[in-house]
Design a protein around this motif. Structure first.
Motif, PDB file in Angstrom:
ATOM      1  N   ALA A 281      14.811  -4.041   3.182  1.00 36.02           N
ATOM      2  CA  ALA A 281      14.608  -2.706   2.617  1.00 36.02           C
ATOM      3  C   ALA A 281      14.338  -2.744   1.120  1.00 36.02           C
ATOM      4  CB  ALA A 281      15.826  -1.823   2.896  1.00 36.02           C
ATOM      5  N   PHE A 282      14.889  -3.714   0.431  1.00 35.24           N
ATOM      6  CA  PHE A 282      14.712  -3.753  -1.024  1.00 35.24           C
ATOM      7  C   PHE A 282      13.339  -4.279  -1.428  1.00 35.24           C
ATOM      8  CE2 PHE A 282      19.235  -3.686  -0.195  1.00 35.24           C
ATOM      9  CZ  PHE A 282      19.608  -2.620  -0.991  1.00 35.24           C
ATOM     10  N   ARG A 283      12.615  -4.893  -0.514  1.00 34.56           N
ATOM     11  CA  ARG A 283      11.205  -5.210  -0.729  1.00 34.56           C
ATOM     12  C   ARG A 283      10.331  -4.001  -0.426  1.00 34.56           C
ATOM     13  NH1 ARG A 283       9.350 -10.554  -0.826  1.00 34.56           N
ATOM     14  NH2 ARG A 283       7.543 -10.172   0.499  1.00 34.56           N
ATOM     15  N   GLU A 284      10.705  -3.249   0.615  1.00 35.68           N
ATOM     16  CA  GLU A 284       9.801  -2.241   1.155  1.00 35.68           C
ATOM     17  C   GLU A 284      10.069  -0.822   0.675  1.00 35.68           C
ATOM     18  OE1 GLU A 284       9.268  -2.671   5.369  1.00 35.68           O
ATOM     19  OE2 GLU A 284       8.317  -4.624   5.073  1.00 35.68           O
ATOM     20  N   LEU A 285      11.297  -0.504   0.316  1.00 38.52           N
ATOM     21  CA  LEU A 285      11.602   0.875  -0.062  1.00 38.52           C
ATOM     22  C   LEU A 285      10.832   1.368  -1.283  1.00 38.52           C
ATOM     23  CD1 LEU A 285      15.401   1.291   0.649  1.00 38.52           C
ATOM     24  CD2 LEU A 285      13.599   2.844   1.383  1.00 38.52           C
ATOM     25  N   PRO A 286      10.763   0.619  -2.387  1.00 35.18           N
ATOM     26  CA  PRO A 286      10.045   1.160  -3.546  1.00 35.18           C
ATOM     27  C   PRO A 286       8.594   1.544  -3.237  1.00 35.18           C
ATOM     28  CG  PRO A 286      11.429  -0.662  -4.224  1.00 35.18           C
ATOM     29  CD  PRO A 286      11.456  -0.651  -2.721  1.00 35.18           C
ATOM     30  N   PRO A 287       7.782   0.669  -2.584  1.00 34.01           N
ATOM     31  CA  PRO A 287       6.419   1.102  -2.277  1.00 34.01           C
ATOM     32  C   PRO A 287       6.351   2.184  -1.202  1.00 34.01           C
ATOM     33  CG  PRO A 287       6.818  -1.099  -1.398  1.00 34.01           C
ATOM     34  CD  PRO A 287       7.980  -0.775  -2.277  1.00 34.01           C
ATOM     35  N   VAL A 288       7.256   2.163  -0.230  1.00 35.89           N
ATOM     36  CA  VAL A 288       7.256   3.211   0.792  1.00 35.89           C
ATOM     37  C   VAL A 288       7.560   4.565   0.168  1.00 35.89           C
ATOM     38  CG1 VAL A 288       8.573   4.111   2.758  1.00 35.89           C
ATOM     39  CG2 VAL A 288       7.718   1.770   2.798  1.00 35.89           C
ATOM     40  N   LEU A 289       8.548   4.626  -0.722  1.00 36.76           N
ATOM     41  CA  LEU A 289       8.855   5.880  -1.402  1.00 36.76           C
ATOM     42  C   LEU A 289       7.664   6.354  -2.230  1.00 36.76           C
ATOM     43  CD1 LEU A 289      12.525   5.174  -2.519  1.00 36.76           C
ATOM     44  CD2 LEU A 289      11.789   6.962  -0.927  1.00 36.76           C
ATOM     45  N   ALA A 290       6.974   5.427  -2.879  1.00 32.40           N
ATOM     46  CA  ALA A 290       5.797   5.796  -3.669  1.00 32.40           C
ATOM     47  C   ALA A 290       4.691   6.358  -2.774  1.00 32.40           C
ATOM     48  CB  ALA A 290       5.295   4.593  -4.457  1.00 32.40           C
ATOM     49  N   ALA A 291       4.500   5.760  -1.592  1.00 36.05           N
ATOM     50  CA  ALA A 291       3.510   6.294  -0.655  1.00 36.05           C
ATOM     51  C   ALA A 291       3.893   7.695  -0.189  1.00 36.05           C
ATOM     52  CB  ALA A 291       3.350   5.351   0.536  1.00 36.05           C
ATOM     53  N   LEU A 292       5.164   7.907   0.120  1.00 35.27           N
ATOM     54  CA  LEU A 292       5.620   9.243   0.514  1.00 35.27           C
ATOM     55  C   LEU A 292       5.431  10.252  -0.606  1.00 35.27           C
ATOM     56  CD1 LEU A 292       8.896   8.345   2.465  1.00 35.27           C
ATOM     57  CD2 LEU A 292       6.822   9.364   3.437  1.00 35.27           C
ATOM     58  N   GLU A 293       5.619   9.820  -1.843  1.00 38.15           N
ATOM     59  CA  GLU A 293       5.403  10.697  -2.997  1.00 38.15           C
ATOM     60  C   GLU A 293       3.957  11.173  -3.068  1.00 38.15           C
ATOM     61  OE1 GLU A 293       7.205  11.971  -5.379  1.00 38.15           O
ATOM     62  OE2 GLU A 293       9.008  10.772  -5.712  1.00 38.15           O
ATOM     63  N   GLY A 294       3.039  10.361  -2.521  1.00 36.88           N
ATOM     64  CA  GLY A 294       1.630  10.718  -2.563  1.00 36.88           C
ATOM     65  C   GLY A 294       1.222  11.761  -1.539  1.00 36.88           C
ATOM     66  N   LEU A 295       2.114  12.127  -0.642  1.00 33.08           N
ATOM     67  CA  LEU A 295       1.806  13.137   0.364  1.00 33.08           C
ATOM     68  C   LEU A 295       1.996  14.544  -0.180  1.00 33.08           C
ATOM     69  CD1 LEU A 295       3.681  11.607   3.448  1.00 33.08           C
ATOM     70  CD2 LEU A 295       1.205  11.558   3.049  1.00 33.08           C
ATOM     71  N   ARG A 296       1.128  15.450   0.226  1.00 39.95           N
ATOM     72  CA  ARG A 296       1.333  16.882  -0.056  1.00 39.95           C
ATOM     73  C   ARG A 296       2.172  17.520   1.043  1.00 39.95           C
ATOM     74  NH1 ARG A 296      -3.939  15.830  -0.645  1.00 39.95           N
ATOM     75  NH2 ARG A 296      -4.387  16.829   1.369  1.00 39.95           N
TER      76      ARG A 296
END
Length: 252
Positions: free
Chosen positions: A95-110
């Protein structure tokens, strides 16, 4: 949408810090709620991460978030985030490899999804704090995991029919603890492994998984997010080779 969570500079830098954070996340997870049932949600998101160099501490990666219409399974919106892995691969700490980019991708959603499906584990984790648990706690969204393998857990082979299940068990406990279910999504095809994450129970998670997998072994949320992340990673690799640059852009 805006996903709350740990600031980038506050992510654990060591194994000991990461384990301590997982203990905190486990205590904060909502494992009691039944969660949204199929038919009550409109938008379901899938998240996944693809790596150009698996196993390296700083290899390029692409995280994808894809939102589907819960009834038609058509794509409503998608977003990606390109980065480098900031944490080494350590079993149990993915999770500590994947959470930061996954959260950033979710931030990109409207679009704010009603439910998130992870390609991985929830409470089916040595510390009961897999990616789906962590992501659910940080975003506040109901979240569960669908994994391709049983990791370190055991199970009896479920029946051959679509919808047949068997308990996914942690054999280290006496008696063995149920941490998820092996679920048959297609007749005669290998089972997937469903575990609750945050704000949703195992019954609802399995029902959603079946609804999201009308034709294939894996749910469409995973298939679409995996396909998108792989396509963007491939395109970025082609661009880098054409330009003579080795490093990916900071975002995409």
């Amino acid at each position: 949408m805006t996903a709350g969570g740990t600031a980038a500079g506050e992510w654990p830098a060591t194994v000991a810090e990461a384990v301590a954070e997982q203990e905190r996340i486990r205590a904060a997870a909502d494992l009691a709620s039944a969660g949204p049932a199929p038919g009550t949600v409109r938008r379901i998101a899938g998240v996944d991460v693809s790596y150009a160099s698996s196993g390296t501490a700083d290899g390029p990666l692409v995280a994808a978030a894809v939102v589907l219409d819960a009834d038609t399974l058509d794509v409503v919106e998608e977003a990606v985030h390109t980065d480098r892995a900031r944490f080494p691969y350590v079993p149990g700490l993915l999770a500590f490899r994947e959470l930061p980019p996954v959260l950033a991708a979710l931030e990109g959603l409207r679009t704010t999804p009603d439910l998130v499906v992870c390609d991985g584990y929830g409470v089916a984790h040595p510390r009961r704090a897999g990616l789906a648990v962590h992501l659910g706690v940080l975003t506040g969204l109901p979240c569960f995991g669908v994994a391709k393998t049983p990791f370190a857990f055991t199970h009896a082979e479920p029946g051959p029919r679509r919808g047949d299940t068997s308990p996914l068990l942690d054999p280290r406990r006496d008696p063995p603890e149920v941490v998820g279910r092996a679920l048959r999504t297609r007749p005669g095809v290998r089972a997937v492994f469903v575990s609750a994450g945050h704000g949703i129970g195992l019954d609802s998670a399995c029902a959603h998984t079946l609804r999201l997998a009308p034709r294939h072994r894996l749910p469409e949320t995973t298939r679409r997010a995996d396909g998108l992340s792989r396509r963007i990673l491939r395109e970025l690799g082609e661009q880098r080779r054409a330009s003579g640059h080795a490093d990916p852009p900071p975002d995409a």
